[in-house]
Design a protein around this motif. Structure first.
Motif, PDB file in Angstrom:
ATOM      1  N   SER A  25      -2.260  12.110   2.764  1.00  0.00           N
ATOM      2  CA  SER A  25      -3.717  12.074   3.814  1.00  0.00           C
ATOM      3  C   SER A  25      -3.326  12.400   5.186  1.00  0.00           C
ATOM      4  O   SER A  25      -3.781  13.134   5.975  1.00  0.00           O
ATOM      5  CB  SER A  25      -4.332  11.633   3.490  1.00  0.00           C
ATOM      6  OG  SER A  25      -4.749  11.165   1.418  1.00  0.00           O
ATOM      7  N   VAL A  26      -2.652  11.308   5.569  1.00  0.00           N
ATOM      8  CA  VAL A  26      -2.106  11.185   6.827  1.00  0.00           C
ATOM      9  C   VAL A  26      -1.047  12.028   7.448  1.00  0.00           C
ATOM     10  O   VAL A  26      -1.605  12.611   8.974  1.00  0.00           O
ATOM     11  CB  VAL A  26      -1.267   9.456   7.181  1.00  0.00           C
ATOM     12  CG1 VAL A  26      -0.499   9.411   8.928  1.00  0.00           C
ATOM     13  CG2 VAL A  26      -1.674   8.593   7.170  1.00  0.00           C
ATOM     14  N   ALA A  27       0.007  12.598   6.970  1.00  0.00           N
ATOM     15  CA  ALA A  27       1.412  13.405   7.218  1.00  0.00           C
ATOM     16  C   ALA A  27       0.126  14.826   7.520  1.00  0.00           C
ATOM     17  O   ALA A  27       0.535  15.128   7.908  1.00  0.00           O
ATOM     18  CB  ALA A  27       2.236  13.905   5.879  1.00  0.00           C
ATOM     19  N   THR A  28      -0.933  14.964   6.532  1.00  0.00           N
ATOM     20  CA  THR A  28      -1.398  15.909   6.951  1.00  0.00           C
ATOM     21  C   THR A  28      -2.906  16.301   7.856  1.00  0.00           C
ATOM     22  O   THR A  28      -3.015  16.963   8.466  1.00  0.00           O
ATOM     23  CB  THR A  28      -2.702  16.290   5.463  1.00  0.00           C
ATOM     24  OG1 THR A  28      -1.152  16.565   3.843  1.00  0.00           O
ATOM     25  CG2 THR A  28      -3.276  16.959   5.511  1.00  0.00           C
ATOM     26  N   VAL A  29      -3.322  15.524   7.975  1.00  0.00           N
ATOM     27  CA  VAL A  29      -3.960  14.916   9.044  1.00  0.00           C
ATOM     28  C   VAL A  29      -3.250  14.929  10.229  1.00  0.00           C
ATOM     29  O   VAL A  29      -3.733  16.350  11.699  1.00  0.00           O
ATOM     30  CB  VAL A  29      -4.621  13.820   9.465  1.00  0.00           C
ATOM     31  CG1 VAL A  29      -5.134  13.133  11.077  1.00  0.00           C
ATOM     32  CG2 VAL A  29      -5.531  13.416   8.371  1.00  0.00           C
ATOM     33  N   ILE A  30      -2.180  14.665  10.466  1.00  0.00           N
ATOM     34  CA  ILE A  30      -1.056  15.059  11.616  1.00  0.00           C
ATOM     35  C   ILE A  30      -0.763  16.195  12.612  1.00  0.00           C
ATOM     36  O   ILE A  30      -0.624  16.784  13.134  1.00  0.00           O
ATOM     37  CB  ILE A  30       0.409  13.697  11.744  1.00  0.00           C
ATOM     38  CG1 ILE A  30      -0.307  12.176  11.596  1.00  0.00           C
ATOM     39  CG2 ILE A  30       0.783  14.341  13.022  1.00  0.00           C
ATOM     40  CD1 ILE A  30       0.681  11.514  11.404  1.00  0.00           C
ATOM     41  N   GLY A  31      -0.289  17.075  10.972  1.00  0.00           N
ATOM     42  CA  GLY A  31      -0.295  18.093  10.782  1.00  0.00           C
ATOM     43  C   GLY A  31      -0.885  19.612  11.250  1.00  0.00           C
ATOM     44  O   GLY A  31      -1.102  19.830  12.758  1.00  0.00           O
ATOM     45  N   PHE A  32      -2.698  19.129  10.628  1.00  0.00           N
ATOM     46  CA  PHE A  32      -3.494  20.122  11.129  1.00  0.00           C
ATOM     47  C   PHE A  32      -4.045  19.211  12.503  1.00  0.00           C
ATOM     48  O   PHE A  32      -4.403  20.038  13.532  1.00  0.00           O
ATOM     49  CB  PHE A  32      -5.135  19.495  10.422  1.00  0.00           C
ATOM     50  CG  PHE A  32      -4.741  20.850   8.546  1.00  0.00           C
ATOM     51  CD1 PHE A  32      -5.106  21.941   9.157  1.00  0.00           C
ATOM     52  CD2 PHE A  32      -4.218  20.327   7.725  1.00  0.00           C
ATOM     53  CE1 PHE A  32      -4.773  22.856   7.801  1.00  0.00           C
ATOM     54  CE2 PHE A  32      -4.489  20.493   7.212  1.00  0.00           C
ATOM     55  CZ  PHE A  32      -4.432  22.358   6.732  1.00  0.00           C
ATOM     56  N   SER A  33      -3.948  18.462  13.188  1.00  0.00           N
ATOM     57  CA  SER A  33      -3.941  17.528  14.244  1.00  0.00           C
ATOM     58  C   SER A  33      -3.486  18.038  15.327  1.00  0.00           C
ATOM     59  O   SER A  33      -3.453  18.982  16.131  1.00  0.00           O
ATOM     60  CB  SER A  33      -4.399  15.869  14.860  1.00  0.00           C
ATOM     61  OG  SER A  33      -5.804  15.864  13.888  1.00  0.00           O
ATOM     62  N   ALA A  34      -2.259  18.248  14.826  1.00  0.00           N
ATOM     63  CA  ALA A  34      -1.043  19.139  15.644  1.00  0.00           C
ATOM     64  C   ALA A  34      -1.169  20.811  15.985  1.00  0.00           C
ATOM     65  O   ALA A  34      -1.169  20.733  17.191  1.00  0.00           O
ATOM     66  CB  ALA A  34       0.196  18.611  15.140  1.00  0.00           C
ATOM     67  N   ILE A  35      -1.678  21.428  14.797  1.00  0.00           N
ATOM     68  CA  ILE A  35      -1.350  22.882  14.810  1.00  0.00           C
ATOM     69  C   ILE A  35      -2.801  22.994  15.860  1.00  0.00           C
ATOM     70  O   ILE A  35      -3.093  24.099  16.174  1.00  0.00           O
ATOM     71  CB  ILE A  35      -1.976  23.394  13.636  1.00  0.00           C
ATOM     72  CG1 ILE A  35      -0.230  23.141  12.853  1.00  0.00           C
ATOM     73  CG2 ILE A  35      -2.538  24.458  13.492  1.00  0.00           C
ATOM     74  CD1 ILE A  35      -1.278  23.452  11.177  1.00  0.00           C
TER      75      ILE A  35
END
Length: 497
Positions: free
Chosen positions: A24-34
């Motif tokens: 979940s944290v990785a997904t949040v970081i990924g979408f935030s970066a995008i």
């Protein structure tokens, strides 16, 4: 084996909770970066669009100013070249005006051309056949041409000229022998710039600045007389390298503190144009979109993380509940020791490990002496207290990792001792027996008999052989009078105490 499966299941639950949170944290970081990358691309796009718009505006203004200056300069050139013709010395004033100014550029914002002699005296005025006496020998546009023959077209600082604010355009009159004969002077009134800028649809805060190449401000909109005529080269806080010809600059300019995007245009022309637009206006729409998208992303991040934490907590609760159930399923309710199910699982695991490593496995089989008679005499509650006391004594003596003390059934207990030799196992058994004997001194008299077996697993053997050997040693201890420990390494008894 069931215990091992339960332990593996708990590990999987813990891993699942951690994996869920990490993913979940990785997904949040990924979408935030995008999202951040997209927003920065949008910002760069807004800036690039504004830059292109300002470039087009600056180019249009520069082209108009350059065209008018060039047109007016052609008139000055024509007058300058005609003045040196010897034939004009004897021509009447009317004809002289016709020759000099017939093709001169005339427009609403152009001032009349004047000619000054080498002493700075007005000799010819396109606006009058009989000009009033004037002397401009102290003006910048006169002294520049007098002292520097190579100046060419000179544009003065903004000044009051012939009753109107204007810029003065002048050229040197040079004789055939190179002597200084005077200057030809014309002017472009400020009304030209006001009309030019007035045709543009400028947003609040937009600026247009016309400068000489020595960075003297000729005109600026919004108009400010305190700024017009100011030389920016005198400011130490602003460097010309910040804004080169054809380039752009974003930040605070030399005139005011408002951050703007500035674009400069102007090549060979004596003047150049700088157009500025506030960064606040450029990024206003982008900022609104960024706030909206950021709010949506923040809400999604909170939702995803909250859901992940909730699910992880539920997974943890389920794992804890399963662990408690597993504990209940493998623990004897009365004594707190492991039950027979747990003991069978542990002895199977340790037997296989000992077979792989070539290590011995010892087993103690412990039985309470005369327990049935004691139970019948004193009752079941007293009998339960005795079993609890024996379990406490066993727990005190068995503390190493991997050792397993269990209630084998009824008044019988078992102690598994991985990696323990026969002598060490016998010493542990004696420690347990003596603890029980010491604890039972007084009104309650109960002792235990202990059978001890220690084996190294060999081909064709199973842990059932170890249990059988320890069980035979226990029967031998009971047959020999009870309250003793008997050690066996096979069919023969090797040590009795």
């Amino acid at each position: 084996m069931s215990f091992r499966r339960g332990k593996d299941a708990r590990r999987r639950w813990r891993l699942s909770a951690k994996l869920l949170i990490a993913s979940s944290v990785a997904t949040v970081i990924g979408f935030s970066a995008i999202c951040a990358s997209v927003m920065f691309d949008m910002r760069r796009g807004e800036e690039e669009l504004a830059r292109q718009t300002l470039e087009n505006l600056a180019s249009g203004i520069d082209a108009d100013i350059s065209r008018n200056i060039e047109l007016y300069d052609l008139s000055l050139r024509a007058v300058t070249s005609n003045l040196v013709m010897p034939e004009l010395n004897s021509v009447k004033k009317e004809l002289l005006h016709l020759i000099l100014f017939d093709h001169a550029a005339t427009a609403q914002h152009f001032g009349a051309i004047q000619v000054f002699d080498a002493g700075g005296n007005l000799t010819i005025d396109a606006a009058s056949l009989d000009p009033r006496p004037e002397n401009r020998s102290d003006e910048e546009y006169f002294t520049v041409h007098r002292d520097r023959p190579d100046v060419g077209l000179f544009i003065s600082r903004p000044m009051l000229h012939r009753g109107a604010y204007a810029i003065v355009l002048s050229r040197r009159v040079t004789g055939e022998d190179g002597r200084f004969l005077g200057v030809v002077v014309g002017s472009i009134r400020f009304s030209y710039f006001h009309e030019l800028f007035g045709r543009l649809n400028l947003a609040p805060g937009d600026t247009i600045t016309v400068l000489r190449h020595d960075r003297t401000i000729i005109m600026r909109t919004p108009s400010d007389l305190d700024v017009i005529g100011k030389n920016l080269a005198e400011q130490n806080t602003w460097r010309s390298e910040n804004l080169k010809d054809g380039g752009s600059f974003a930040g605070k300019g030399p005139v005011d503190a408002t951050p703007r995007l500035y674009v400069r245009r102007g090549g060979a022309s004596p003047l150049f144009v700088v157009v500025g637009k506030p960064l606040e206006n450029i990024f206003n729409l982008w900022r609104t979109e960024a706030i909206r998208i950021g709010a949506i992303m923040a809400a999604l991040i909170v939702f995803v993380l909250s859901t992940a934490l909730f699910l992880a907590r539920e997974i943890g609760r389920r794992a804890a509940a399963e662990e408690r159930l597993e504990e209940m399923a493998t623990t004897d309710a009365l004594t707190g020791l492991r039950n027979r199910r747990k003991f069978d699982a542990e002895i199977d695991v340790e037997w296989r490990r000992a077979a792989r490593q070539g290590q011995p496995v010892a087993l103690l089989m412990i039985d309470a002496d005369h327990f049935k008679a004691y139970n019948d005499t004193y009752g079941h509650q007293a009998g339960d207290q005795v079993l609890v006391g024996i379990a406490i004594c066993i727990s005190d003596a068995v503390r190493r990792a991997g050792e397993c003390a269990a209630r084998f059934g009824g008044e019988e207990f078992a102690v598994l001792l991985p990696g323990t030799s026969a002598i060490d196992a016998f010493n542990i058994a004696e420690a347990i027996r003596l603890k029980v004997k010491q604890w039972c001194e007084g009104d309650i008299t109960t002792t235990v008999s202990i059978g001890i077996a220690s084996m190294r697993p060999g081909p064709g053997q199973s842990w059932a052989d170890l249990v059988e050997a320890a069980d035979k040693a226990l029967y031998a201890a009971k047959a020999n009078g009870r309250n003793q420990s008997v050690l066996t390494s096979g069919p023969k008894f090797s040590l009795v105490a």
